[in-house]
Design a protein around this motif. Structure first.
Motif, PDB file in Angstrom:
ATOM      1  N   THR A   1     -40.935 -36.234 146.129  1.00 15.69           N
ATOM      2  CA  THR A   1     -40.584 -35.271 145.245  1.00 15.69           C
ATOM      3  C   THR A   1     -39.762 -34.186 146.305  1.00 15.69           C
ATOM      4  N   GLY A   2     -39.967 -34.003 147.427  1.00 12.54           N
ATOM      5  CA  GLY A   2     -39.314 -32.987 148.397  1.00 12.54           C
ATOM      6  C   GLY A   2     -39.781 -33.199 149.775  1.00 12.54           C
TER       7      GLY A   2
ATOM      8  N   VAL B   1     -48.333 -31.122 145.096  1.00 13.63           N
ATOM      9  CA  VAL B   1     -46.806 -30.668 144.361  1.00 13.63           C
ATOM     10  C   VAL B   1     -46.164 -32.252 143.965  1.00 13.63           C
ATOM     11  N   ASP B   2     -46.260 -33.029 144.811  1.00 13.33           N
ATOM     12  CA  ASP B   2     -45.564 -34.577 144.384  1.00 13.33           C
ATOM     13  C   ASP B   2     -46.294 -35.134 142.991  1.00 13.33           C
TER      14      ASP B   2
ATOM     15  N   GLU C   1     -31.688 -30.333 142.624  1.00 11.37           N
ATOM     16  CA  GLU C   1     -32.337 -29.997 144.063  1.00 11.37           C
ATOM     17  C   GLU C   1     -32.091 -28.537 144.233  1.00 11.37           C
TER      18      GLU C   1
ATOM     19  N   ASN D   1     -37.185 -29.303 146.299  1.00 11.08           N
ATOM     20  CA  ASN D   1     -37.814 -29.758 145.217  1.00 11.08           C
ATOM     21  C   ASN D   1     -36.745 -30.802 144.522  1.00 11.08           C
TER      22      ASN D   1
ATOM     23  N   GLN E   1     -39.208 -30.734 137.921  1.00 10.96           N
ATOM     24  CA  GLN E   1     -38.769 -29.667 138.875  1.00 10.96           C
ATOM     25  C   GLN E   1     -39.923 -28.411 138.986  1.00 10.96           C
TER      26      GLN E   1
ATOM     27  N   ALA F   1     -43.304 -28.829 139.719  1.00 11.39           N
ATOM     28  CA  ALA F   1     -43.620 -29.095 141.220  1.00 11.39           C
ATOM     29  C   ALA F   1     -43.554 -27.703 141.693  1.00 11.39           C
ATOM     30  N   PHE F   2     -42.544 -27.017 141.155  1.00 12.10           N
ATOM     31  CA  PHE F   2     -42.762 -25.477 141.716  1.00 12.10           C
ATOM     32  C   PHE F   2     -43.858 -24.769 141.373  1.00 12.10           C
TER      33      PHE F   2
END
Length: 396
Positions: free
Chosen positions: A325-326, A299-300, A370, A355, A283, A286-287
């Motif tokens: 991922t989101g 990001v994924d 999440e 996310n 997580q 990704a951020f």
């Protein structure tokens, strides 16, 4: 943080949200319409047809969902928006509308598509961009009845809705903060033997106590049921030593929250703790990968790289991450763009995403953390602070 309280004690602590975000102003809605018309012109369309649902609400404030009756807005350059609606709904429509509009109504035994065809003919429209949410049968009836060419309005509608304004971000911030508060209260009412349905009812009422219209959705899963991204049927009772996964949200003036916490109720084994830590790292990766101008799929890829380095996956193989991922979020809980391989939409300030690179260990457990972020000029900014640890669901 987990257990030790009761539903009544926690509900009594909750009160209507003290600082409610301001509603979307009429001027902002007019600016949205102007942008939509400019985007339509950019793809060679002289009109935009918007169906009932989130997009109609976006432009007009009318919160109606799609039904078997045609309710739609037609945007034509240099004219007031035309709203097509059933005649018996005019009073309600006028009460909901936040913009000036030309209301054209139809009786139950009349064809509402004819009103759209007539308006297109009046304006000499050659090409009309059609909301992808318009039911197929209405689109086909329109295609058969008009000489105008129908094209996909997705670039127009997504081009408007993907990037949120400051007012939209404030409404989303309120919704997410409220849901996080509800999550914390729900964790405190847990006890051995409590049923998922009891927690679900509590979460709905807790959202109401803060001023939402209840939960917009709620998933409560214990133990092995957490291994299924959207849960299993049945009403399980919580046992010591199980993982708890709760995924819920609400809406504020139509704008969504959607937050998941996964944590231990009592002692859990080392595998669960190790996978939880890996989920936390994915997580965060990704951020950290959010850079304006970079494609959404990057990001994924960042989240998956963490998992694959640890021997999970690859791709959607389990144990690993079975979904994207989101997703984008706003007036729809899932909306473009998406943090998934193949979505090359450039990240831009004002875009909002979940996310949630969930890890599933089949037939054992799943862990999903999440939280949501919005893109800024320099990267990403959380709406809510991520979970601290497997036995500390909330930042202090």
């Amino acid at each position: 943080m987990i257990g030790g309280s009761t539903a009544q004690v926690e509900l009594d602590r909750l009160h209507p949200w003290a600082e409610s975000a301001a509603p979307i102003a009429a001027d902002e809605r007019l600016a949205r319409i102007a942008k939509a018309q400019a985007l339509a012109d950019g793809i060679g369309a002289q009109a935009l047809l918007v169906n009932a649902g989130a997009s109609l609400r976006y432009f007009s404030a009318v919160p109606w969902g799609q039904s078997e009756r045609l309710v739609a807005m037609l945007l034509l350059p240099g004219r007031e928006p035309i709203i097509i609606c059933p005649h018996f709904e005019i009073g309600t429509l006028e009460a909901d509308l936040a913009i000036a509009a030309d209301i054209r109504s139809w009786q139950e035994d009349e064809d509402p598509v004819a009103l759209v065809v007539d308006a297109l003919a009046e304006a000499g429209v050659r090409t009309v961009a059609v909301d992808p949410e318009l039911p197929f049968h209405f689109a086909e009836r329109l295609r058969a009845a008009t000489s105008a060419v129908l094209v996909d309005a997705t670039p127009i509608i997504s081009g408007c809705r993907m990037v949120k304004s400051a007012a939209e971000l404030a409404l989303m911030q309120q919704a997410k903060a409220m849901t996080l508060s509800v999550h914390a209260a729900a964790a405190r009412i847990l006890r051995p033997g409590i049923r998922a349905s009891e927690v679900t009812r509590f979460i709905d009422e807790a959202h109401r106590r803060q001023g939402a219209k209840g939960s917009s959705f709620c998933i409560v899963q214990f133990g092995e049921a957490t291994a299924y991204p959207h849960g299993l049927p049945g009403d399980r009772a919580l046992e010591e030593g199980q993982l708890v996964l709760i995924d819920t949200g609400c809406t504020i003036q139509g704008y969504h929250s959607d937050i998941t916490r996964t944590y231990a109720f009592g002692a859990v084994d080392d595998q669960a703790r190790d996978i939880w830590a890996l989920e936390k790292a994915a997580q965060q990766a990704a951020f950290d990968a959010v850079v304006p101008g970079a494609p959404c799929e990057s990001v994924d890829a960042a989240a998956r790289a963490v998992l694959e380095k640890a021997g999970l996956g690859p791709d959607y193989r389990l144990p690993g991450l079975p979904h994207r991922t989101g997703h984008g979020i706003g007036l729809s809980i899932h909306e473009p763009a998406y943090l998934v391989r193949g979505d090359k939409t450039p990240l831009a300030p004002g875009m909002c995403f979940s996310n949630e690179p969930m890890i599933v260990v089949p037939q054992r457990f799943g862990i999903r953390l999440e939280d949501h972020f919005h893109v800024t000029e320099s990267g990403a900014q959380w709406f809510t602070q991520p979970q601290v640890a497997i036995d500390r669901p909330f930042a202090e």
